[in-house]
Design an enzyme around this catalytic site. Sequence first.
Site, PDB file in Angstrom:
ATOM      1  N   LYS A   1       0.853  -1.191   0.000  1.00  0.00           N
ATOM      2  CA  LYS A   1       0.000   0.000   0.000  1.00  0.00           C
ATOM      3  C   LYS A   1       0.886   1.238   0.000  1.00  0.00           C
ATOM      4  O   LYS A   1       1.717   1.419   0.896  1.00  0.00           O
ATOM      5  CB  LYS A   1      -0.902  -0.023   1.235  1.00  0.00           C
ATOM      6  CG  LYS A   1      -1.775   1.214   1.356  1.00  0.00           C
ATOM      7  CD  LYS A   1      -2.811   1.043   2.459  1.00  0.00           C
ATOM      8  CE  LYS A   1      -3.586   2.326   2.685  1.00  0.00           C
ATOM      9  NZ  LYS A   1      -4.595   2.183   3.726  1.00  0.00           N
TER      10      LYS A   1
ATOM     11  N   LYS B   1      -2.201  -1.513  -3.881  1.00  0.00           N
ATOM     12  CA  LYS B   1      -3.087  -0.348  -3.797  1.00  0.00           C
ATOM     13  C   LYS B   1      -2.273   0.926  -3.876  1.00  0.00           C
ATOM     14  O   LYS B   1      -1.270   1.017  -3.172  1.00  0.00           O
ATOM     15  CB  LYS B   1      -3.837  -0.435  -2.471  1.00  0.00           C
ATOM     16  CG  LYS B   1      -4.715   0.743  -2.159  1.00  0.00           C
ATOM     17  CD  LYS B   1      -5.283   0.604  -0.781  1.00  0.00           C
ATOM     18  CE  LYS B   1      -6.004   1.890  -0.437  1.00  0.00           C
ATOM     19  NZ  LYS B   1      -6.438   1.948   0.913  1.00  0.00           N
TER      20      LYS B   1
HETATM   21  C1  PBG Z   1      -7.452   3.122   5.771  1.00  0.00           C
HETATM   22  C2  PBG Z   1      -7.725   3.051   4.310  1.00  0.00           C
HETATM   23  C3  PBG Z   1      -7.536   4.025   3.315  1.00  0.00           C
HETATM   24  C4  PBG Z   1      -8.060   3.499   2.142  1.00  0.00           C
HETATM   25  C5  PBG Z   1      -8.514   2.214   2.429  1.00  0.00           C
HETATM   26  N1  PBG Z   1      -8.280   1.940   3.783  1.00  0.00           N
HETATM   27  C6  PBG Z   1      -7.036   5.418   3.391  1.00  0.00           C
HETATM   28  C7  PBG Z   1      -5.667   5.723   3.784  1.00  0.00           C
HETATM   29  O1  PBG Z   1      -4.804   4.859   3.952  1.00  0.00           O
HETATM   30  O2  PBG Z   1      -5.442   6.912   3.964  1.00  0.00           O
HETATM   31  C8  PBG Z   1      -8.118   4.213   0.827  1.00  0.00           C
HETATM   32  C9  PBG Z   1      -9.199   3.762  -0.078  1.00  0.00           C
HETATM   33  C10 PBG Z   1      -9.531   4.676  -1.185  1.00  0.00           C
HETATM   34  O3  PBG Z   1      -8.913   5.729  -1.411  1.00  0.00           O
HETATM   35  O4  PBG Z   1     -10.483   4.333  -1.903  1.00  0.00           O
HETATM   36  N2  PBG Z   1      -6.135   3.032   6.157  1.00  0.00           N
END
Ligand code: PBG
Length: 319
Positions: free
Chosen positions: A185, A238
Amino acid sequence: MRRTPALRDLRRETRLFPADFIHPIFVVEDRAAAGPVASMPGVTRYTIDQLDREIESIIGLGLRSLLVFGIPAAKSPTAYSAIAADSVVCRAVERIKKLTDRLVVITDVCLCSYTDHGHCGVVAGGAVDNDATLDLLGRTAVTHARAGADLVAPSGMMDGMVGAMRAALDEAGRLETGILSYAVKYASSFYGPFRDAAESTPAFGDRRSYQMDPANAAEALAEARLDIDEGADAIMVKPALPYLDVVRRVKDAFPDVSLAAYQVSGEYSCIKAAAAAGWLDERAVAMETLTAIKRAGADMIITYFAKSAAEWGKGVGSL
Ligand code: PBG
């Protein structure tokens, strides 16, 4: 082999099915917070008692999987509303499971919507305390499992989160609950609209001390390997479209591990905004991106277009 639609169908290498998609759903505890998400046209925040109709429509479209995000009424430094057995996520999962056993219910496990500072872990001395956060993630995962979640999905990028959650689940006798890890991520600016939806914008600093540097691809393999070794049943890259090279590298390095890609909020809202301005054809562009993500190696796609894509493909064998 391109002359007619039938020839092109015969030659086609990548096909999409509704079962490929994981549909994200936002559930709010506070009734006043329900309603459309301004920065994500077509996305709604539901209260628990509004879920039934939404679930019926998801099933009717042939979708098979959901990813549940909870937005609690109360936030605190310790994220206590995340670990409660009657948290908004637990109540949502119980409701969905009571309604149907046909859907895979996945829960996002992270503290950022539950902490008052919006970081993904507890904060000590101005920084996220990784190891103190692991205990809370393990406890949260157990409550989700008890509520009926099929898979729990840690998204906070804490070191050791998969191992800690696996150990907590096993100790609680939840051997059957799997883990879909947000293993790879990135610290992406494409999450902006989601943070409106989930109320998870950090109050200070950013997430670069725990999420990955967008410049790195080899590091993705190290992250994936760690999570697989700690017991992840499936892993994720992601965002998706700006990271297709990473999707492909991870799939090639771990071909026998289920791989998800998350087409995140910013990817969705860009297409929605351009389509609303009349600059892009929403349906054609969305399907092209989803096809590209699958072609790059994703076995499953988390996407806010899940319902639309299923709708567009209705009656067709594949989309
Ligand atoms: C929580 C999380 C996030 C997303 C999914 N789980 C945001 C982040 O890490 O700031 C992002 C999902 C999206 O942008 O659609 N940690």
